[in-house]
Write an enzyme that holds these catalytic residues in place. Structure first.
Site, PDB file in Angstrom:
ATOM      1  N   GLY A  70       0.862  -1.096  -0.179  1.00 34.33           N
ATOM      2  CA  GLY A  70      -0.002   0.011   0.009  1.00 34.33           C
ATOM      3  C   GLY A  70       0.551   1.414   0.145  1.00 34.33           C
ATOM      4  O   GLY A  70       0.505   2.472  -1.004  1.00 34.33           O
ATOM      5  N   CYS A  71       1.939   1.351   0.365  1.00 40.28           N
ATOM      6  CA  CYS A  71       2.656   2.556   0.884  1.00 40.28           C
ATOM      7  C   CYS A  71       3.732   2.303  -0.691  1.00 40.28           C
ATOM      8  O   CYS A  71       3.843   3.432  -0.865  1.00 40.28           O
ATOM      9  CB  CYS A  71       3.578   2.298   1.615  1.00 40.28           C
ATOM     10  SG  CYS A  71       3.498   2.383   4.013  1.00 40.28           S
ATOM     11  N   VAL A  72       3.689   1.640  -1.365  1.00 38.89           N
ATOM     12  CA  VAL A  72       4.546   2.006  -2.613  1.00 38.89           C
ATOM     13  C   VAL A  72       3.086   2.555  -3.392  1.00 38.89           C
ATOM     14  O   VAL A  72       3.925   3.771  -4.034  1.00 38.89           O
ATOM     15  CB  VAL A  72       4.970   0.050  -3.695  1.00 38.89           C
ATOM     16  CG1 VAL A  72       4.621   0.990  -4.836  1.00 38.89           C
ATOM     17  CG2 VAL A  72       5.842  -0.113  -2.664  1.00 38.89           C
TER      18      VAL A  72
END
Length: 429
Positions: free
Chosen positions: A395-397
């Protein structure tokens, strides 16, 4: 009404994923390489309680919702219709689910997975960002297992954004155990050292030092006497052993200590790499004033932290997935807010750089490390925690790629009278 019919009503008939459920229903693209499977009614309970990303996270972490295929690909495809403010289920659809499951099963409240930090768990430790509460928040995330972090982060044990020299080449090498990430982390520490102008004999304070990567780099590569402080006892113990192994004990030290307890004055340079996110918006001014007081005149501070993409956004949702599962009490600010707080604390701002794309690449490498070591990681920390990490990193990517979040390095100098002791045109790239 079967669950696949509800899924199709919410996301449309052409969803680029395959959906199946425990009731035998199916929808979506049957040939898709991403497969979402609702294993039990508990997943539906979680979604009924929280029809948004939190409900999906609870269902996935607990194993009642299964996802087959690459997590990043799945999140990228689902982002438009799932991870919005809420899943758009009409009252009619909801009534159909109730008839299918039965009201008792549907309305039954299920406790969150144990990996979730509930509001009550931290509330008993005092106000947000009190020393005791900060220590517990750091313990939750950073004291998972040093062995687990070694699997994910690699030999550098560096849990902050790396700096890559060739984005295309770095992306091509994601998933290969070829040292690309290690080289990029070394380059990051070198960039921090260059901006700080480290020279032999200087005293450096590294606040939120993690496993001591910057501490050891500064001592080994620049002959600097370094003190690192961290609220994680496991990090401090690991760093102390590594410092001794590398023969750096005369120059490098890591203490299990709150940065607020470090005596003021006497440091020539300060590095803050990945700590500001844990400080809290209301405490930023006091934080930078404290660091300013710890510097000798003419000293420099390099602040490296995740930022929001704008300064005028509403305050962050501090009760969402990231806060509940990853960084309790974490808060992000826009780069202008960080820079203003540094400026108002007395720092002259000398340089600012956004490394957003580099953090997306760093996270891709960490995610690939986790997948490569999945079985060992599950054996070390349990499947639920491993699932949290798989979901959070993917999700952070997306967040960094889509400019939802950024990563800024901001360099400030504490003036010595009118002199910042900076070269007229320094090369800080």
């Amino acid at each position: 009404m079967r669950l696949a019919e509800i899924f199709e009503r919410v996301v449309g008939p052409d969803a680029p994923i395959r959906f199946t459920a425990y009731d035998g229903s199916a929808s979506g693209d049957p040939t898709s390489d991403v497969h979402l499977h609702v294993r039990t009614p508990v997943a539906v309970n979680y979604l009924a309680q929280s029809p948004n990303a939190l409900g999906l996270t609870r269902a996935y972490v607990s194993g009642h919702l299964e996802l087959e295929g690459d997590m990043y690909t799945a999140l990228r495809r689902m982002a438009d219709f799932v991870f919005a403010e809420g899943v758009n289920v009409s009252p009619r659809d909801l009534a159909a689910v109730v008839r299918s499951l039965g009201w008792v099963k549907f309305a039954n409240r299920v406790a969150p997975p144990p990996q979730e930090v509930t509001r009550g768990r931290l509330a008993g430790l005092g106000w947000r960002h009190s020393k005791q509460r900060d220590a517990e928040a750091i313990h939750h995330h950073y004291d998972v297992s040093n062995a687990f972090y070694e699997m994910v982060l690699g030999p550098s044990m560096t849990y902050t954004c790396a700096v890559f020299d060739d984005a295309d080449g770095a992306l091509d090498r994601v998933g290969e155990n070829d040292g690309a990430l290690e080289g990029a982390q070394f380059r990051k520490y070198g960039l921090v050292a260059k901006k700080l102008g480290l020279e032999p004999g200087m005293r450096l304070l590294d606040v939120g030092c993690g496993w001591g990567g910057m501490v050891m780099h500064a001592a080994r590569e620049h002959g600097v006497k370094v003190l690192g402080v961290t609220l994680s006892k496991e990090q401090a113990d690991w760093a102390a052993k590594r410092i001794a192994q590398e023969g750096l004990s005369e120059l490098a030290e890591v203490r299990h200590m709150d940065y607020r307890d470090v005596p003021d004055g006497g440091f020539d340079r300060i590095s803050s790499i990945g700590l500001t996110e844990h400080i809290g918006s209301r405490n930023l001014d006091a934080y930078f004033s404290s660091l300013h007081d710890k510097l000798a005149p003419g000293g420099r501070l390099l602040n490296h932290c995740i930022t929001r993409h704008r300064n005028d956004l509403r305050p962050m949702n501090t009760d969402g997935v990231i806060n509940r599962y990853v960084f309790p009490d974490g808060e992000l600010e826009g780069p202008g807010r960080i820079q203003s707080a540094m400026n108002d604390a007395g720092f002259e701002i000398r340089h600012q750089e956004n490394l957003r794309e580099h953090y997306a690449l760093t996270l891709r490498h960490w995610g690939a490390n986790l997948e490569r070591n999945w079985d060992a990681a599950v054996a070390e920390v349990g499947e639920g925690t491993a699932r949290v990490w798989r979901l959070y990193m993917a999700g952070c990517v997306l967040g960094f790629e889509n400019n939802v979040v950024q990563l800024h390095q901001i360099l400030g100098a504490k003036l010595d009278g009118t002199d910042a002791r900076m070269p007229l045109r320094p090369d800080l790239g």
